[in-house]
Design an enzyme around this catalytic site. Structure first.
Site, PDB file in Angstrom:
ATOM      1  N   HIS A  42      -3.140 -74.595 -87.683  1.00  0.00           N
ATOM      2  CA  HIS A  42      -1.790 -74.437 -86.775  1.00  0.00           C
ATOM      3  C   HIS A  42      -0.763 -74.807 -87.659  1.00  0.00           C
ATOM      4  CE1 HIS A  42      -3.193 -78.699 -87.153  1.00  0.00           C
ATOM      5  NE2 HIS A  42      -2.015 -78.970 -87.043  1.00  0.00           N
ATOM      6  N   HIS A 127       4.734 -74.530 -92.496  1.00  0.00           N
ATOM      7  CA  HIS A 127       3.315 -74.392 -93.075  1.00  0.00           C
ATOM      8  C   HIS A 127       2.250 -74.797 -92.431  1.00  0.00           C
ATOM      9  CE1 HIS A 127       3.972 -78.696 -93.038  1.00  0.00           C
ATOM     10  NE2 HIS A 127       2.710 -79.042 -93.242  1.00  0.00           N
TER      11      HIS A 127
END
Length: 190
Positions: A42, A127
């Site tokens: 995620h 990220h």
């Protein structure tokens, strides 16, 4: 509940990333890293930590309003980097980063308004964490290998409120389990 707001990549995106990670895991020294699991991949937007059950409905409603005020946008996972001298190896993102940062800001504000702290504010870096190390680790070969990676582009259509269930068994290598407790569609429809 230990909660955070996140963007969850779709199956085709995680499949392409899994193929790239399989290559990375074949590099020398890869067994010295703790690799994250595909089910937990995620992009964290805001970390709320432990949240009392009675606060969750207000937080969810505020996140839903934040999502509705944000238009869907495109992202692709691309390249890589590290935090903390190799303590975290990650794949980055490209595309609608300005909209992603706006969604981060709105998710943080939703938490504050619901009375949930989001910790110290840091400049957001899109990220997805691939691996961690307890001590400094030379991840330069992995970052270099990721430099040519670009995953499929997808349209981000919702914001997820995710519960993190930390390992309790004490079994080495056990990973946290993540569960989306709410998903709010982006844009005015929904």
């Amino acid at each position: 509940m230990r909660l955070f707001a996140a963007v969850l990549p779709p199956e085709d995106v995680t499949a392409a990333l899994a193929a790239e990670v399989a290559v990375l895991r074949g590099l020398p020294g890869a067994d010295g890293l703790r690799w994250t699991g595909r089910p937990g991949w995620h992009l964290t937007l805001a970390f709320y930590g432990e949240v009392d059950d009675d606060v969750v409905p207000d937080l969810s409603a505020r996140l839903e309003r934040a999502a509705h005020r944000t238009a869907p946008f495109e992202l692709a996972l691309r390249g890589g980097g590290q935090f903390g001298r190799g303590r975290a190896l990650w794949v980055g993102a490209e595309g609608g980063l300005a909209t992603l940062r706006l969604l981060v800001s709105r998710a943080e504000a939703a938490g504050r308004r619901a009375g949930v702290g989001t910790g110290e504010h840091r400049r957001y870096r899109a990220h997805l964490t691939l691996a961690r190390s307890r001590q400094a680790f030379d991840v330069r070969p992995y970052v270099e290998a990721l430099s040519g990676f670009t995953g499929p582009t997808w349209t981000v259509t919702d914001l997820a409120l995710v519960r993190s269930n930390l390992p309790e068994s004490g079994v080495p290598g056990e990973l946290p389990r993540y569960e989306a407790v709410a998903r709010s569609p982006l844009g005015s429809s929904g």
